[in-house]
Design an enzyme around this catalytic site. Structure first.
Site, PDB file in Angstrom:
ATOM      1  N   GLU A 164      35.352  51.859  82.608  1.00 43.77           N
ATOM      2  CA  GLU A 164      35.889  51.893  80.771  1.00 43.77           C
ATOM      3  C   GLU A 164      36.347  53.480  80.570  1.00 43.77           C
ATOM      4  OE1 GLU A 164      35.907  50.239  78.727  1.00 43.77           O
ATOM      5  OE2 GLU A 164      33.927  48.092  79.274  1.00 43.77           O
ATOM      6  N   HIS A 187      28.809  55.153  76.566  1.00 43.50           N
ATOM      7  CA  HIS A 187      28.543  53.916  76.684  1.00 43.50           C
ATOM      8  C   HIS A 187      26.974  53.360  77.306  1.00 43.50           C
ATOM      9  CE1 HIS A 187      29.547  49.896  76.802  1.00 43.50           C
ATOM     10  NE2 HIS A 187      29.795  50.220  77.635  1.00 43.50           N
ATOM     11  N   HIS A 239      23.892  50.107  76.893  1.00 50.16           N
ATOM     12  CA  HIS A 239      23.923  49.337  76.117  1.00 50.16           C
ATOM     13  C   HIS A 239      22.244  48.958  76.171  1.00 50.16           C
ATOM     14  CE1 HIS A 239      26.849  47.390  80.040  1.00 50.16           C
ATOM     15  NE2 HIS A 239      26.928  47.674  79.255  1.00 50.16           N
ATOM     16  N   HIS A 250      27.935  43.361  73.298  1.00 47.52           N
ATOM     17  CA  HIS A 250      28.379  44.895  74.502  1.00 47.52           C
ATOM     18  C   HIS A 250      27.995  45.656  74.659  1.00 47.52           C
ATOM     19  CE1 HIS A 250      31.787  46.295  77.911  1.00 47.52           C
ATOM     20  NE2 HIS A 250      29.630  46.881  77.900  1.00 47.52           N
TER      21      HIS A 250
HETATM   22  O1  2HA Z   1      30.408  50.771  82.873  1.00 51.95           O
HETATM   23  O2  2HA Z   1      29.176  49.553  81.108  1.00 51.95           O
HETATM   24  O3  2HA Z   1      31.471  48.075  80.275  1.00 51.95           O
HETATM   25  C1  2HA Z   1      29.255  49.333  83.572  1.00 51.95           C
HETATM   26  C2  2HA Z   1      30.199  48.683  81.603  1.00 51.95           C
HETATM   27  C3  2HA Z   1      31.367  49.012  81.188  1.00 51.95           C
HETATM   28 ZN    ZN Z   2      29.761  48.408  79.328  1.00 48.69          ZN
END
Ligand code: 2HA
Ligand code: ZN
Length: 269
Positions: free
Chosen positions: A119, A142, A144, A214
């Site tokens: 990313e 970033h 999840h 995501h």
């Molecule tokens: O790096 O989360 O969006 C792995 C991820 C891609």
């Molecule tokens: Zn991701």
């Protein structure tokens, strides 16, 4: 060659923060396999030794041109690397890159030729925006977060500001410490430049960008503060879900209580 951190305590301290947060992401269950990524602008910690290092990769295209990034240094989690490994061995699972003077390529400079996060386009676009705005922010995250991602599988929550208001109303801290709220980025292909562009448009208006189905992107002065933003939003999501699991829809704080907080904390909206 020796680690670039050996004689650079300032850089080592920033990387230590990254490792600490990577551990939290794993513990929270927000970082399955190679999920999530972290980048930190370490240009202020780039000493003569780092600046003098010969690149250990060819110039690699970013996929876009970012005019404020010329000559800047970033520590990046490696692509396909695990957060739980980054927590224990940051310099084997991430690398320091330098952006070329053309603002369209980068080279890896230390310690190992670990390719940066998939990313990278989104991350570097966020750094470009942070530098352009002069806000002094250095970190992009970033990840999840389970409950927040789950909430994006429900169309009514994707309408403008619906999730922000719901999450704010669960506990005063979220209203106070995530004052611009959570913006929604409609689903786009992971790693795409379109996703990067939509993310920075979202962060012009909100503290945290939610990538539909995501994950989230957060920025901050350092990686601790970026993590805290996601953590307070996630806490609100957990309170909402706990109430639903107990069989009722939570009341949420009243408009009056929210208004009182806005005044007390001098909040923007
Ligand atoms: O790096 O989360 O969006 C792995 C991820 C891609
Ligand atoms: Zn991701």
């Amino acid at each position: 060659m020796n680690s670039i951190l050996e004689n650079n305590p300032a850089l080592a301290a920033e990387i230590e923060k990254v490792a600490e947060v990577a551990g939290y992401l794993w513990q929270k269950g927000w970082a399955e396999r190679n999920g999530g990524n972290i980048t930190v602008n370490v240009t202020d910690q780039a000493d003569e030794e780092l600046r003098g290092r010969a690149p250990i990769s060819e110039p690699i295209a970013i996929g876009t041109t970012l005019p404020h990034l010329a000559g800047r240094y970033f520590f990046c989690k490696g692509t396909n690397k695990r957060m739980r490994d980054l927590a224990r061995r940051p310099m084997e699972n991430g690398s320091v890159i330098r952006i070329a003077d053309d603002c369209a390529h980068y080279e890896i400079v230390a310690d190992n030729p670990v390719m940066p996060t998939s990313e990278l386009a989104s991350h570097l676009a966020m750094h470009e925006q942070m530098i352009a705005s002069g806000n002094g922010y250095k970190a992009a995250l970033h990840t999840h977060p389970i409950e927040l991602v789950a909430m994006t599988h429900h169309a009514p929550f994707l309408k403008k500001d619906v999730l922000t208001r719901l999450l704010w109303s669960m506990i005063p801290e979220t209203r106070a410490f995530c004052p611009k709220g959570l913006g929604i980025v409609p689903y786009r292909m992971p790693s795409s430049v379109e996703l990067a562009e939509a993310t920075i448009r979202c962060l012009e208006e909100y503290d945290v960008a939610m990538w539909e189905k995501h994950g989230v992107c957060a920025v901050g002065p350092d990686i601790f503060e970026a993590f805290d933003q996601v953590d307070v939003l996630s806490k609100s999501a957990l309170i909402y879900i706990a109430a639903r699991n107990m069989g009722f829809v939570p009341e949420g704080m009243s408009a009056e209580q929210m208004g009182e907080l806005r005044e007390a904390f001098n909040l923007p909206k």
